[in-house]
Design an enzyme around this catalytic site. Structure first.
Site, PDB file in Angstrom:
ATOM      1  N   GLU A  95       0.122 -99.154 -11.532  1.00 54.60           N
ATOM      2  CA  GLU A  95      -1.814 -98.961 -11.904  1.00 54.60           C
ATOM      3  C   GLU A  95      -1.841 -98.019 -12.508  1.00 54.60           C
ATOM      4  OE1 GLU A  95      -2.083-100.627  -6.845  1.00 54.60           O
ATOM      5  OE2 GLU A  95      -2.711 -97.713  -7.943  1.00 54.60           O
ATOM      6  N   HIS A 120      -8.771-127.115  -4.679  1.00 61.52           N
ATOM      7  CA  HIS A 120      -8.244-127.646  -6.274  1.00 61.52           C
ATOM      8  C   HIS A 120      -9.228-127.611  -6.848  1.00 61.52           C
ATOM      9  CE1 HIS A 120      -5.838-129.441  -9.251  1.00 61.52           C
ATOM     10  NE2 HIS A 120      -7.175-130.397  -9.366  1.00 61.52           N
ATOM     11  N   ILE A 153       1.699 -96.204  -7.799  1.00 57.97           N
ATOM     12  CA  ILE A 153       0.628 -95.281  -8.230  1.00 57.97           C
ATOM     13  C   ILE A 153       0.924 -95.338  -9.629  1.00 57.97           C
ATOM     14  CG2 ILE A 153       0.195 -93.236  -8.560  1.00 57.97           C
ATOM     15  CD1 ILE A 153       0.067 -92.189  -5.803  1.00 57.97           C
ATOM     16  N   CYS A 188      -8.356 -91.786   0.215  1.00 56.78           N
ATOM     17  CA  CYS A 188      -8.641 -92.406  -1.054  1.00 56.78           C
ATOM     18  C   CYS A 188     -10.140 -92.293  -1.630  1.00 56.78           C
ATOM     19  CB  CYS A 188      -8.913 -93.153   0.660  1.00 56.78           C
ATOM     20  SG  CYS A 188      -9.332 -95.165  -0.113  1.00 56.78           S
ATOM     21  N   ALA A 208      -8.560 -75.320   8.807  1.00 60.85           N
ATOM     22  CA  ALA A 208      -8.144 -74.898  10.116  1.00 60.85           C
ATOM     23  C   ALA A 208      -6.933 -74.733   9.633  1.00 60.85           C
ATOM     24  CB  ALA A 208      -9.129 -76.243  10.565  1.00 60.85           C
ATOM     25  N   SER A 251      -9.757 -91.199   6.206  1.00 57.77           N
ATOM     26  CA  SER A 251     -10.383 -91.812   6.260  1.00 57.77           C
ATOM     27  C   SER A 251     -10.530 -92.244   7.592  1.00 57.77           C
ATOM     28  CB  SER A 251      -9.932 -93.453   5.149  1.00 57.77           C
ATOM     29  OG  SER A 251     -10.612 -94.006   4.434  1.00 57.77           O
ATOM     30  N   TYR A 292     -19.786 -90.750   4.352  1.00 55.47           N
ATOM     31  CA  TYR A 292     -19.128 -90.135   5.234  1.00 55.47           C
ATOM     32  C   TYR A 292     -20.184 -88.861   6.144  1.00 55.47           C
ATOM     33  CZ  TYR A 292     -15.188 -93.209   4.381  1.00 55.47           C
ATOM     34  OH  TYR A 292     -14.052 -94.107   4.573  1.00 55.47           O
ATOM     35  N   GLU A 306     -12.632 -80.033   7.690  1.00 52.24           N
ATOM     36  CA  GLU A 306     -12.950 -80.327   5.565  1.00 52.24           C
ATOM     37  C   GLU A 306     -12.339 -79.266   5.293  1.00 52.24           C
ATOM     38  OE1 GLU A 306     -10.453 -81.963   2.943  1.00 52.24           O
ATOM     39  OE2 GLU A 306     -10.615 -83.585   4.676  1.00 52.24           O
TER      40      GLU A 306
END
Length: 475
Positions: free
Chosen positions: A181, A458, A178, A42, A114, A14, A98, A34
């Protein structure tokens, strides 16, 4: 000096993707490498698939709740293969989004690793060398597997989304967000979950009262939460059965013969108990992904855990090299990495030196119920100045009507001197949604009286944030 590009970004998560796109929009020539999947932790291995699993797990309680409201609904059966197929299709779609965003921005991408070979040069895995005026390291982090004989039998968080089938019995090791969760959502999907945490209470760094409520909710949901407990020894199924050695001797015993794949395990706890489980998930922390990037050889300073040391502008000790996101181990959250990317572009390509703002960053833990927090905990605030604590815990209307015993918490920490709200902590369904809005007020420096002047909506749970008139504690 002429360069092949103005900016070379290492990492397609990201933060890296945002920096590349925004820098390209200024007219800069940008390239990005990449080595794995575009979207990073993410999108591919973290926030997005995890939240989709949270959504899936939340349906387990809906039939019983619906019956409390008069609906004739039977309990259903969860199918992991059906969900897994839809999950991976969605991740493939997001990865493609992406890539299209980068292509549409004019960013040249390289699907390979890289490393830095100079202050203005990177080398791709195929040997190609590219010169760049500026280099941005955005390689993120990776799960840290403990140094324990047999640890290779266990999974890390990256592996959860690749499971062919759900284990019947799972041991989760860890007490951070983590671990909690994963324990909550996997229990919601029908897994029998035991959770080991070596500390006295889970979710270190969050407000103690909120931590206690989440621990209670995990236990109430069926998670066998064992505090002050860790793994003393582990091995493949049957390797520890019948072993009556004391824990101290067991820890020093030769490691059992192990397999190289994840699978059923025998676990000896530090309390001496033996557990037979179908899988182990290590959620014991993450480490910055800096190994093999050639950073130290260039004189870039790293912390002991491998994190890149940067200044307030995300600049390393080598002036042409910057770093953002989890690789710097500042605040390891996706929105923070994106804001660091924006500040980097403003500083380097827009001529507006912009330090990164890490103050009052809100966070959410997506357990059931969720925990949302922004600002100081009660414990931190007490150490800094005299404070008032406003808090209320109650059964919300929706669950109370259906006969559920679950409770929620709304809590404000207020400075006695300035009256500013120093911290807000919420334990409730959709607490993540609520804390996002509360964070705006806290970031603006709202006082308790500003909250009091706000008319309640409310009936809602969140109305309690603006109706608490008397402090429950002063210190």
């Amino acid at each position: 000096m002429s360069f092949d590009c103005d900016l070379f970004v290492i990492g397609g998560g990201s933060g890296g993707v945002r920096a590349a796109r925004v820098a390209a929009a200024t007219g800069a020539r940008v390239q990005l490498a990449e080595e794995s999947r575009m979207g990073g932790t993410c999108v591919i291995r973290g926030c997005v698939p995890k939240k989709l699993m949270v959504f899936a797990s939340s349906f387990r309680d809906l039939p019983a709740e619906a019956r409390g409201y008069g609906w004739d609904i039977a309990d259903g059966q969860f199918s992991w293969p059906v969900f897994r197929a839809r999950l991976h299709a969605e991740l493939d779609r997001l990865e493609a989004v992406y890539q299209r965003l980068l292509d549409g921005s004019g960013v040249k991408t390289h699907a390979q690793r890289a490393k830095l070979t100079g202050p203005h040069e990177v080398e791709l895995a195929d040997g190609t060398k590219i010169s760049a005026k500026h280099i941005l390291i955005a390689t993120g982090g990776a799960p840290d597997r403990p140094d324990l004989p047999g640890a290779e039998l266990g999974m890390v968080s990256d592996d959860i989304f690749l499971m062919e089938e759900l284990p019947k019995r799972l041991l989760v090791v860890g007490g951070g967000f983590i671990a909690c969760e994963m324990a909550a959502l996997l229990q919601g999907l029908g897994v029998e979950v035991t959770q080991f945490y070596r500390g006295a209470q889970i979710l270190r760094g969050f407000d103690d009262e909120a931590r206690g409520m989440i621990a209670g909710s995990l236990r109430a949901s069926g998670v066998n939460l064992r505090l002050g407990t860790n793994i003393a020894a582990m091995g493949k199924k049957g390797s520890l059965a019948g072993c009556d050695m004391p824990v101290g001797e067991l820890q020093a015993a030769p490691a059992p013969v192990l397999t190289s794949s994840h699978g059923p395990c025998d676990i000896r706890a530090t309390t001496g108990e033996l557990y037979e489980v179908d899988g182990v998930l290590f959620a014991t922390g993450r480490k910055p992904s800096t190994r093999g990037l050639g950073l130290e050889e260039l004189g870039i300073t790293l912390q002991r855990n491998g994190a890149v040391v940067v200044n307030e502008y995300s600049q390393t000790a080598v002036p042409s090299v910057y770093a953002i996101g989890d690789v710097t181990d500042r605040i390891n959250l996706t929105p923070v990495a994106i804001r660091e990317a924006m500040a980097f572009v403003a500083t380097v390509f827009e001529g507006r030196p912009t330090p990164v703002d890490h103050e009052l960053v809100a966070a959410a833990v997506f357990t059931r119920p969720e925990l949302g927090a922004v600002g100081m905990t009660e414990e931190e605030a007490r150490e800094s100045e005299p404070v008032e604590v406003y808090a209320t815990s109650f059964r919300p209307m929706r669950s109370a009507f259906a006969g559920a015993e679950s409770r929620v918490l709304m809590k404000l920490i207020v400075s006695q001197a300035s009256r500013k709200v120093l911290g807000c902590h919420i334990v409730a369904p959709d607490a993540g949604e609520m804390i996002q809005l509360a964070a705006i007020a806290v970031k603006m420096g709202a006082t308790k009286e500003d909250f009091d002047r706000t008319c309640a909506v409310h009936p809602t749970m969140a109305e309690e944030l603006v109706t608490m008139r008397n402090p429950v504690r002063r210190s």
